[in-house]
Scaffold this motif. Structure first.
Motif, PDB file in Angstrom:
ATOM      1  N   TYR A  32       0.807  -1.200   0.065  1.00  0.00           N
ATOM      2  CA  TYR A  32      -0.077   0.030  -0.027  1.00  0.00           C
ATOM      3  C   TYR A  32       0.650   1.323  -0.105  1.00  0.00           C
ATOM      4  CZ  TYR A  32      -3.379   3.287   1.332  1.00  0.00           C
ATOM      5  OH  TYR A  32      -4.141   4.587   1.144  1.00  0.00           O
ATOM      6  N   VAL A  33       1.915   1.301   0.766  1.00  0.00           N
ATOM      7  CA  VAL A  33       3.030   2.315   0.703  1.00  0.00           C
ATOM      8  C   VAL A  33       3.399   2.687  -0.786  1.00  0.00           C
ATOM      9  CG1 VAL A  33       5.277   3.123   1.628  1.00  0.00           C
ATOM     10  CG2 VAL A  33       3.522   1.988   3.062  1.00  0.00           C
ATOM     11  N   ARG A  34       3.741   1.511  -1.508  1.00  0.00           N
ATOM     12  CA  ARG A  34       4.168   1.769  -2.815  1.00  0.00           C
ATOM     13  C   ARG A  34       3.355   2.336  -3.643  1.00  0.00           C
ATOM     14  NH1 ARG A  34       6.810  -2.943  -1.017  1.00  0.00           N
ATOM     15  NH2 ARG A  34       5.369  -4.032  -2.346  1.00  0.00           N
ATOM     16  N   THR A  35       2.141   1.627  -3.569  1.00  0.00           N
ATOM     17  CA  THR A  35       1.164   1.888  -4.559  1.00  0.00           C
ATOM     18  C   THR A  35      -0.155   2.843  -4.223  1.00  0.00           C
ATOM     19  OG1 THR A  35      -0.305  -0.071  -3.915  1.00  0.00           O
ATOM     20  CG2 THR A  35       1.353  -0.561  -5.589  1.00  0.00           C
ATOM     21  N   GLN A 106       1.157  -4.438 -12.720  1.00  0.00           N
ATOM     22  CA  GLN A 106       1.991  -3.672 -12.330  1.00  0.00           C
ATOM     23  C   GLN A 106       1.534  -2.298 -12.168  1.00  0.00           C
ATOM     24  OE1 GLN A 106       5.258  -4.366 -11.571  1.00  0.00           O
ATOM     25  NE2 GLN A 106       5.532  -2.430 -10.780  1.00  0.00           N
ATOM     26  N   LEU A 107       1.484  -1.669 -10.874  1.00  0.00           N
ATOM     27  CA  LEU A 107       0.894  -0.662 -10.568  1.00  0.00           C
ATOM     28  C   LEU A 107       1.653   0.612 -10.402  1.00  0.00           C
ATOM     29  CD1 LEU A 107      -1.494  -1.871  -7.685  1.00  0.00           C
ATOM     30  CD2 LEU A 107      -1.891  -1.511  -9.979  1.00  0.00           C
ATOM     31  N   PRO A 108       1.082   1.951 -10.712  1.00  0.00           N
ATOM     32  CA  PRO A 108       2.096   3.189 -10.656  1.00  0.00           C
ATOM     33  C   PRO A 108       2.588   3.402  -9.108  1.00  0.00           C
ATOM     34  CG  PRO A 108       0.017   3.481 -12.067  1.00  0.00           C
ATOM     35  CD  PRO A 108       0.033   2.326 -11.450  1.00  0.00           C
ATOM     36  N   ASP A 109       3.559   4.394  -9.188  1.00  0.00           N
ATOM     37  CA  ASP A 109       3.628   4.735  -7.726  1.00  0.00           C
ATOM     38  C   ASP A 109       2.579   5.420  -7.231  1.00  0.00           C
ATOM     39  OD1 ASP A 109       6.472   3.754  -8.199  1.00  0.00           O
ATOM     40  OD2 ASP A 109       7.201   5.660  -8.782  1.00  0.00           O
ATOM     41  N   SER A 110       2.461   5.295  -5.718  1.00  0.00           N
ATOM     42  CA  SER A 110       1.479   5.800  -4.955  1.00  0.00           C
ATOM     43  C   SER A 110       1.422   7.468  -5.041  1.00  0.00           C
ATOM     44  CB  SER A 110       1.735   5.487  -3.510  1.00  0.00           C
ATOM     45  OG  SER A 110       2.963   6.174  -2.867  1.00  0.00           O
ATOM     46  N   ASP A 111       2.536   8.263  -5.375  1.00  0.00           N
ATOM     47  CA  ASP A 111       2.601   9.565  -5.514  1.00  0.00           C
ATOM     48  C   ASP A 111       1.634  10.137  -6.696  1.00  0.00           C
ATOM     49  OD1 ASP A 111       4.006   9.831  -3.205  1.00  0.00           O
ATOM     50  OD2 ASP A 111       5.835  10.235  -4.276  1.00  0.00           O
ATOM     51  N   VAL A 112       1.532   9.102  -7.708  1.00  0.00           N
ATOM     52  CA  VAL A 112       0.705   9.581  -8.608  1.00  0.00           C
ATOM     53  C   VAL A 112      -0.965   9.562  -8.709  1.00  0.00           C
ATOM     54  CG1 VAL A 112       0.544   9.293 -11.250  1.00  0.00           C
ATOM     55  CG2 VAL A 112       2.658   8.633 -10.087  1.00  0.00           C
ATOM     56  N   TRP A 113      -1.306   8.452  -7.790  1.00  0.00           N
ATOM     57  CA  TRP A 113      -2.671   8.557  -7.319  1.00  0.00           C
ATOM     58  C   TRP A 113      -3.297   9.560  -7.285  1.00  0.00           C
ATOM     59  CZ3 TRP A 113      -6.402   4.986  -8.176  1.00  0.00           C
ATOM     60  CH2 TRP A 113      -7.581   5.135  -7.350  1.00  0.00           C
ATOM     61  N   GLY A 139      -0.033  24.567 -10.424  1.00  0.00           N
ATOM     62  CA  GLY A 139       0.803  23.507 -10.316  1.00  0.00           C
ATOM     63  C   GLY A 139       0.796  22.636  -9.050  1.00  0.00           C
ATOM     64  N   ILE A 140      -0.477  22.791  -8.666  1.00  0.00           N
ATOM     65  CA  ILE A 140      -0.719  21.734  -7.617  1.00  0.00           C
ATOM     66  C   ILE A 140      -1.924  20.617  -7.974  1.00  0.00           C
ATOM     67  CG2 ILE A 140      -0.192  23.393  -5.837  1.00  0.00           C
ATOM     68  CD1 ILE A 140      -3.008  24.153  -5.184  1.00  0.00           C
ATOM     69  N   ARG A 141      -2.022  19.858  -6.967  1.00  0.00           N
ATOM     70  CA  ARG A 141      -3.044  18.625  -7.026  1.00  0.00           C
ATOM     71  C   ARG A 141      -4.577  19.228  -6.817  1.00  0.00           C
ATOM     72  NH1 ARG A 141       0.375  14.174  -4.034  1.00  0.00           N
ATOM     73  NH2 ARG A 141       1.748  13.605  -5.856  1.00  0.00           N
ATOM     74  N   PRO A 142      -5.246  19.106  -7.766  1.00  0.00           N
ATOM     75  CA  PRO A 142      -6.817  19.564  -7.356  1.00  0.00           C
ATOM     76  C   PRO A 142      -7.378  19.156  -5.880  1.00  0.00           C
ATOM     77  CG  PRO A 142      -6.609  19.133  -9.610  1.00  0.00           C
ATOM     78  CD  PRO A 142      -5.300  18.429  -9.076  1.00  0.00           C
ATOM     79  N   THR A 143      -7.051  17.953  -5.669  1.00  0.00           N
ATOM     80  CA  THR A 143      -7.812  17.233  -4.579  1.00  0.00           C
ATOM     81  C   THR A 143      -7.301  18.334  -3.330  1.00  0.00           C
ATOM     82  OG1 THR A 143      -5.606  15.921  -4.319  1.00  0.00           O
ATOM     83  CG2 THR A 143      -7.512  15.110  -5.380  1.00  0.00           C
ATOM     84  N   LYS A 144      -5.967  18.934  -3.159  1.00  0.00           N
ATOM     85  CA  LYS A 144      -5.463  19.561  -2.158  1.00  0.00           C
ATOM     86  C   LYS A 144      -6.513  21.025  -2.173  1.00  0.00           C
ATOM     87  CE  LYS A 144      -2.222  17.241  -0.621  1.00  0.00           C
ATOM     88  NZ  LYS A 144      -2.059  16.814   0.805  1.00  0.00           N
ATOM     89  N   ALA A 145      -6.573  21.553  -3.213  1.00  0.00           N
ATOM     90  CA  ALA A 145      -7.339  22.656  -3.339  1.00  0.00           C
ATOM     91  C   ALA A 145      -8.985  22.610  -2.900  1.00  0.00           C
ATOM     92  CB  ALA A 145      -7.280  23.258  -4.640  1.00  0.00           C
TER      93      ALA A 145
END
Length: 363
Positions: A32-35, A106-113, A139-145
């Protein structure tokens, strides 16, 4: 009641099953940490059939059925579903049709989620879309805003407690106010209704006007005399204005400019007066301009007087003041006429002298 535990019961238990469970938890935790959310997204993507697809010929279930089995809402399941769908369109993960229940990929890195997963339904609204677009532009993630927008109390607390957050909020408001007339009106009303803010705005406006006065001299090379004439500034005066302006421009954005602005303004005002006094022709023109300015103001003030209903407000003092004014005007006329007579007399004498010389020259 006291619970007694026989040491033999704990010491006799085999640690192997516990170790296996711990190892399994550690592996799942690491995965889970990785993905991150990708692991849950995969569960949805390989188990939930696309909308509109019938149940015939596929072991996959609808989002509603999957949510019932999972003990959560169908909306939550669909947020994972849509995140996977967007990632599949970008080529990061396989499309739904290529996945089967239980299949591992194969799953992408968690940061991309978080670039694909939107945790709030508000993101689908017009407001949410605007916030998401603004976040991407910054230049920030919409989820944060979106998270901040849905918790204004937390935003207020951060602004009150943290100066850097307050500066960021101020900067954002200044950017928004340029395109939001309603916000301009509301903020202006708040300022004039708050005594401290109103005073601060007046102080800053005065400083800005004084800096503008110095900047105008430095950049245009012209000065406005006390009487209102606009003339070319002497070289030394303009250089002094440029020197003060460079000092003002070097101040930090948050540094108080009031004292510096006052010093620069007073210095330039004095230099302008000195420049006028140092130029005989300009000094005469300045006096003439001042006279006409005063005469125009007096004329306008007198023309505004009306006597249609004089009987209603008449007082003897009014007549006395007008007679005093008439006498003062008479004195002014006499002084001007005397000056004119002196000039004419000087001109006549000059003319007579010239005629005498010319007469001498002509036999």
């Amino acid at each position: 009641m006291t619970l007694a535990i026989d040491p033999s019961e704990t010491s006799g238990a085999s640690p192997a099953p516990l170790s296996d469970l711990v190892a399994r938890d550690a592996r799942e935790f690491g995965a889970y940490v990785r993905t991150g959310g990708w692991a849950f997204g995969l569960m949805v993507a390989r188990s939930v059939r696309p909308g509109g697809q019938g149940a015939d010929g596929t072991p996959k279930v609808s989002a509603k059925e999957f949510a019932g089995l999972a003990g959560c809402s169908a909306e939550r399941v669909m947020r994972y579903y849509k995140a996977w769908d967007r990632a599949a369109d970008d080529g990061l993960v396989p499309h739904f049709e290529a996945l089967a229940p239980g299949q591992e990929v194969q799953l992408p890195d968690s940061d991309v989620w978080l670039d694909y997963y939107v945790s709030r339904n508000s993101a689908a609204s017009e407001r949410g879309t605007a916030i998401a677009e603004a976040a991407e532009a910054e230049g920030i993630r919409p989820t944060k805003a979106l998270e901040v927008a849905e918790n204004p109390t937390a935003l207020r607390a951060a602004i009150l407690a943290d100066p850097s957050t307050a500066r960021a909020a101020r900067s954002a408001l200044l950017d928004r106010i340029k395109e939001d007339p309603d916000l301009q009106t509301v903020l202006a009303r708040d300022v004039v209704r708050t005594a401290d803010l109103k005073k601060a705005v007046a102080t800053e406006s005065r400083s800005a006007e004084r800096i503008g006065y110095v900047r105008q001299i430095a950049e245009s090379g012209q000065i406005k005399t006390p009487a209102g004439q606009t003339v070319d500034a002497p070289t030394e005066l303009r250089q002094e204005a440029e020197r003060h302006l460079s000092l003002l421009d070097e101040l930090d954005e948050d540094e108080d400019t009031g004292e510096w602005a006052t010093e620069a303004y007073d210095t330039m005002k004095n230099l302008v007066v000195e420049a006028v006094e140092a130029d005989p022709e300009l000094r005469v023109l300045e006096k003439r301009t001042k006279f006409y300015n005063s005469l125009q103001k007096a004329t306008k003030a007198f023309e505004e007087l009306t006597f249609d209903d004089a009987q209603d407000f008449y007082e003897d003092d009014m007549v006395q003041r007008l007679e005093d004014l008439q006498q003062a005007i008479g004195s002014c006329l006499a002084a001007l006429r005397g000056t004119k007579g002196t000039q004419d007399g000087a001109g006549t004498q000059d003319g007579a002298g010239t005629q005498g010389v010319e007469g001498t020259r002509a036999p």
